[in-house]
Design an enzyme around this catalytic site. Structure first.
Site, PDB file in Angstrom:
ATOM      1  CG  HIS A  23      30.697  44.417   6.789  1.00  0.00           C
ATOM      2  ND1 HIS A  23      30.778  43.443   5.825  1.00  0.00           N
ATOM      3  CD2 HIS A  23      29.782  43.971   7.677  1.00  0.00           C
ATOM      4  CE1 HIS A  23      29.946  42.460   6.111  1.00  0.00           C
ATOM      5  NE2 HIS A  23      29.333  42.749   7.229  1.00  0.00           N
ATOM      6  CD1 TRP A  58      31.129  48.812  -3.056  1.00  0.00           C
ATOM      7  CD2 TRP A  58      32.269  47.510  -1.667  1.00  0.00           C
ATOM      8  NE1 TRP A  58      32.184  49.533  -2.577  1.00  0.00           N
ATOM      9  CE2 TRP A  58      32.895  48.764  -1.719  1.00  0.00           C
ATOM     10  CE3 TRP A  58      32.820  46.517  -0.854  1.00  0.00           C
ATOM     11  CZ2 TRP A  58      34.045  49.065  -0.991  1.00  0.00           C
ATOM     12  CZ3 TRP A  58      33.969  46.821  -0.123  1.00  0.00           C
ATOM     13  CH2 TRP A  58      34.554  48.079  -0.198  1.00  0.00           C
ATOM     14  CB  ILE A 107      32.619  51.827   4.799  1.00  0.00           C
ATOM     15  CG1 ILE A 107      33.526  52.688   5.668  1.00  0.00           C
ATOM     16  CG2 ILE A 107      31.478  51.208   5.603  1.00  0.00           C
ATOM     17  CD1 ILE A 107      32.885  53.993   6.137  1.00  0.00           C
ATOM     18  CB  CYS A 108      31.801  46.466   2.585  1.00  0.00           C
ATOM     19  SG  CYS A 108      30.732  45.397   1.604  1.00  0.00           S
ATOM     20  CG  LEU A 109      26.628  50.809   5.122  1.00  0.00           C
ATOM     21  CD1 LEU A 109      26.031  49.653   5.923  1.00  0.00           C
ATOM     22  CD2 LEU A 109      26.869  52.004   6.049  1.00  0.00           C
TER      23      LEU A 109
END
Length: 161
Positions: free
Chosen positions: A91, A154, A98-100
């Site tokens: 991620h 996202w 950052i894919c959060l």
């Protein structure tokens, strides 16, 4: 690294400035384990050292987070990226994005820099493989010219890592 979005180039509001000063004082008294704030004279951009947690794939490794606060923090989430080289993680893109979900859709003004750091460390610690997201090359190519991760739509579909 990445230039901040237009909204985060504006000076901090009085509310944002007061909140960040409070968070910084709290951080100095009780920093989250595994993190170190690199002191600068810029309240609007924090650089934070991240140490991989013991017993994880990232033990003994150190990375840097760059946290850029928008004018209306905490009503708006900060932009948080890893300063390259970013950790290899499913991620985390090679450009540091950052894919959060808490950094975007699930942001709450009750969150703090410390809670963001703990979430990122938890994400790193739960990883079972050191690898880039499957779409890393395409995504990074599309982010040329300093595009902010906050401009990305996202798709949060993987809660295992």
């Amino acid at each position: 690294m990445t230039s901040p979005s237009a909204s985060s180039r504006k000076a901090l509001s009085k509310i944002a400035s007061n909140r960040l000063q409070k968070e910084l004082m709290e951080w100095q008294v009780n920093p989250p384990a595994g993190f170190k704030h690199k002191v600068t004279d810029n309240l609007q951009r924090w650089v934070i050292e991240v140490n991989g947690a013991p017993g994880t794939l990232y033990v003994g490794e150190t990375y840097q987070l760059q946290v850029d606060f928008p004018e209306h923090y905490p009503m708006e989430a900060p932009q948080v990226i890893f300063v390259p080289p970013a950790p290899h993680h499913p991620h985390i893109y090679s450009n540091g994005h950052i894919c959060l979900d808490i950094l975007y859709d699930s942001w709450s003004p009750a969150m703090t820099v410390s809670s963001i750091c703990i979430s990122i460390l938890s994400m790193l610690s739960s990883s079972t493989a050191k690898q880039r997201p499957a779409d890393n090359d395409r995504y990074v190519k599309n982010c040329k010219n300093g595009r902010s991760p906050k401009e990305t739509r996202w798709w949060f579909h993987d809660d295992k890592v």
